[in-house]
Each structure stands twice: as structure tokens, then as C-alpha cells.
Design a protein around this motif. Structure first.
Motif, PDB file in Angstrom:
ATOM      1  N   PHE A 116       0.845  -1.109  -0.030  1.00 56.07           N
ATOM      2  CA  PHE A 116       0.027  -0.036   0.006  1.00 56.07           C
ATOM      3  C   PHE A 116       0.903   1.308  -0.059  1.00 56.07           C
ATOM      4  O   PHE A 116       1.736   1.521   0.904  1.00 56.07           O
ATOM      5  N   VAL A 117       0.807   2.117  -1.093  1.00 58.08           N
ATOM      6  CA  VAL A 117       1.405   3.334  -1.084  1.00 58.08           C
ATOM      7  C   VAL A 117       0.660   4.478  -0.621  1.00 58.08           C
ATOM      8  O   VAL A 117      -0.372   4.694  -1.652  1.00 58.08           O
ATOM      9  N   SER A 118       0.939   5.419   0.061  1.00 55.51           N
ATOM     10  CA  SER A 118       0.061   6.581   0.323  1.00 55.51           C
ATOM     11  C   SER A 118       0.674   8.049  -0.327  1.00 55.51           C
ATOM     12  O   SER A 118       1.976   8.251  -0.290  1.00 55.51           O
ATOM     13  N   ASP A 119      -0.102   8.737  -0.693  1.00 55.31           N
ATOM     14  CA  ASP A 119       0.218  10.183  -0.747  1.00 55.31           C
ATOM     15  C   ASP A 119      -0.464  10.799   0.506  1.00 55.31           C
ATOM     16  O   ASP A 119      -1.899  10.788   0.729  1.00 55.31           O
ATOM     17  N   ALA A 120       0.082  11.219   1.481  1.00 56.66           N
ATOM     18  CA  ALA A 120      -0.657  11.820   2.682  1.00 56.66           C
ATOM     19  C   ALA A 120      -1.311  13.053   2.631  1.00 56.66           C
ATOM     20  O   ALA A 120      -1.280  13.812   1.265  1.00 56.66           O
ATOM     21  N   VAL A 121      -1.982  13.592   3.592  1.00 58.83           N
ATOM     22  CA  VAL A 121      -2.635  14.705   3.457  1.00 58.83           C
ATOM     23  C   VAL A 121      -1.786  15.677   3.021  1.00 58.83           C
ATOM     24  O   VAL A 121      -0.638  16.071   3.255  1.00 58.83           O
TER      25      VAL A 121
END
Length: 338
Positions: A116-121
């Protein structure tokens, strides 16, 4: 040289095709707010198109984080691996290196993890919110000099130059300096006051999953270390690549993390850059609190193991696969992957 306590692990097959069961994405952590008192505007959607009156007052979503996942048909780990980026960056850090090699997303998929790869807030596909109406101040934009001479430690003070021929990297640097401009394309604006929103979104992601291995970089490190404190029943390991901050042991009880192994991994040239001279001791204090509390915590200083030249961008340096293998060995030694 292997920087883990065992060298029995077999590295992932970096060539064989992947069998994937699902690829998708979602947003998490957002909440609806109402904006009032804002001045109406007009907009033209496309050149020569109609003029649209815009009323910016009303409901919008803020605080959301973007998450992309790839799930394998036959994962070798029961726990998904979550990749959390650093400050002024986005999840693209994990996808492909600036010199075109497969990134850690692909490495760990091949190693048998759902990833799972996130782009944070406020980053990438997570989108922004109005400022100063929601975000209290204007964003910061990273300059090349800051990245080169300070945060990423590509070269000493006064070694940056707009002309590539006049740049002077550290001796033995493993970052592919010929691809500096490609790396700069990944820089995104960041805001200074959104830590609570960001932490809330990361915690919300953890709450959606039965169990997780959290692997962070830089600014993401503090969020990952705090998330483990917030949800010790859902996180099975925390891996921190050069975290720029950590919890304060005077206010956080490290004993709740017994049973959750922690890895801290550090590159080279740290003592030559004031930002890191000031940052590392605070992280070291948390590491020492973990070990004193009986937590399985390991601190790997790569130069001490004969691995020299790594920048702050460990996951994109030219030996990034070798660094990933160290992380993989550490996880396999703790039976987090078969």
C-alpha cells in the motif's frame, strides 16, 4: 556486508512475473466542513469556453489521504506493507527511481508482500484544502539547494549549482546525481501545520486493516512511530528510514510496543549536515527508550557495516535494492514473511 543479525534469507526474485489479484485505490481520513464568507469568483473551464460563476461557499472535504494498493494472488506475508513518504514528497518515491529502476513498491511485491503506497494529506492525489481558510498558512516549496545541501545530503554546504557541471556531490555518493532534475520533479508543496490531520489519516488507514507493517521515510517516520503507539494491536513491525523525528519518551510509554519490532536505518554524511546533527539524537532517544522497555529494536548505521555513500534518499540511491534486501532480511528473521 549484511547489516542484519542473520544472512540466511534468500533475496526476492527481481525478474519473475507477478501474479496480482487486485489493484486499486481509496481515500481515507477526510471529513466534511462548511466554508462561509468567501468571495464569489468566475472561471473559464477551457480556452474560449463559457464563463462559470463560482460560489466557493459550501461543503468541502479536508484531511483526506490517498492510498494505492497492489494485492498479490499468493502473498508470502500475512501482513500488508505500508510505504509512507517524507516531507515535501509523495508516494511516487516508492514507485520508480529517478534513474528509471524499479522502486521499493516493486521490490517488496516481488518479495511477497501486498503493498500500500500513500500520498499523505496535502500531497499528490490526496489534494489540497483552501488556505488560509483551512490551512492556516501558505505552503513551503523545496528548493534544489535545500534538497542538495541539507535534507538529502547530496553534497556539502555551497556545493549546489544550477549548472550540473558545477555541482560537487559528496565523495562516493550513491545518489544518481545526473538525475537530480528528475528527482526534483517529485517535489510537492507542503504545509507546516497539518501534522494532526496527517496523523489522523494514517491512524484511520491502520484502523481499516487487520494488521500492517509500516515502512516510513524521513518526516513519515514520526507518523509511523506514533501510529504504533496509537494502535499496537494492529501493527506488527515499524521500519524507519532516517526518521526526522520520534515520540518523546517523557510523554509516551514505550512499553506498549513490546512485541512490535522496530528497525531504524541510517545512511552516510549525517555528521556533516546541521539538520541531521540536530535530528538524530532525538530519534536515538526514542530508540533507547524502546530497548530499555524490552522492545526488539535495531539501529543500523550503514557506514559502520562498510556500506558507505548513502544519502537521505536510501530508497532511490544506486544500491537501493541492496538496502531493501537488508530490510527484507530483517523482516524474514522476525518471521514476517516466508
Amino acid at each position: 556486508m549484511n547489516a542484519t543479525t542473520s544472512s540466511t534469507s534468500t533475496p526476492p526474485d527481481l525478474v519473475a512475473p507477478l501474479l496480482v489479484s487486485d489493484i486499486g485505490s481509496f481515500h481515507v481520513g477526510g471529513r466534511m466542513i462548511s466554508l462561509t464568507g468567501m468571495t464569489p469568483r468566475v472561471r473559464v473551464s477551457t480556452a474560449g469556453g463559457a464563463v462559470h460563476p463560482i460560489d466557493p461557499n459550501g461543503e468541502v472535504i479536508v484531511g483526506q489521504m490517498y492510498v494505492q494498493y497492489v494485492k498479490l494472488a499468493n502473498p508470502r506475508s500475512a501482513h500488508p506493507l505500508l510505504l509512507w513518504h517524507g516531507g515535501g514528497m509523495s508516494g511516487v518515491n516508492w514507485e520508480t527511481t529517478p534513474d528509471g529502476r524499479p522502486g521499493w513498491q516493486m521490490f517488496f511485491l516481488r518479495a511477497g508482500f501486498d503493498v500500500f503506497v500513500s500520498d499523505a494529506v496535502e500531497r499528490g492525489r490526496a489534494s489540497w484544502a483552501p488556505y488560509p481558510d483551512v490551512y492556516a498558512e501558505a505552503p513551503y516549496f523545496r528548493t534544489a539547494r535545500e534538497a542538495w545541501e541539507e535534507t538529502f545530503r547530496f553534497g556539502p554546504v555551497a556545493s549546489w549549482h544550477a549548472d550540473p557541471a558545477q555541482r560537487h556531490p559528496h565523495d562516493g555518493l550513491r545518489f544518481p546525481v545526473a538525475r537530480m532534475e528528475a528527482f526534483m520533479n517529485q517535489f510537492v508543496p507542503r504545509w507546516g501545520g497539518n501534522d494532526k490531520l496527517t496523523q489522523h489519516a494514517y491512524d484511520a488507514l491502520i484502523a481499516q486493516l487487520d494488521s500492517s507493517i509500516v515502512l516510513t521515510h524521513s518526516q513519515g517516520g514520526n507518523f509511523g512511530l506514533n501510529t504504533a503507539l496509537h494502535a499496537p494491536d494492529r501493527i506488527v513491525a515499524v521500519i524507519s528510514l532516517e526518521p526526522s523525528g520520534a515520540p518523546d519518551p517523557e510523554h509516551c510509554d514505550a512499553r506498549v510496543l513490546r512485541g512490535i519490532p522496530h528497525l531504524f536505518l541510517w545512511g552516510d554524511y549525517l555528521e556533516q549536515h546541521p539538520f541531521w546533527v540536530n535530528s538524530v539524537p532525538k530519534v536515538r532517544r526514542w530508540y533507547e527508550a524502546l530497548t530499555a522497555a524490552g522492545v526488539d529494536a535495531q539501529w543500523i548505521d550503514l557506514p559502520a557495516y562498510g556500506i558507505i555513500g548513502n544519502s537521505h534518499a536510501l530508497m532511490v540511491d544506486n544500491n537501493s535494492d541492496s538496502i531493501a534486501e537488508i530490510v527484507f532480511d530483517w523482516m524474514r528473521n522476525r518471521k514476517l514473511v516466508s
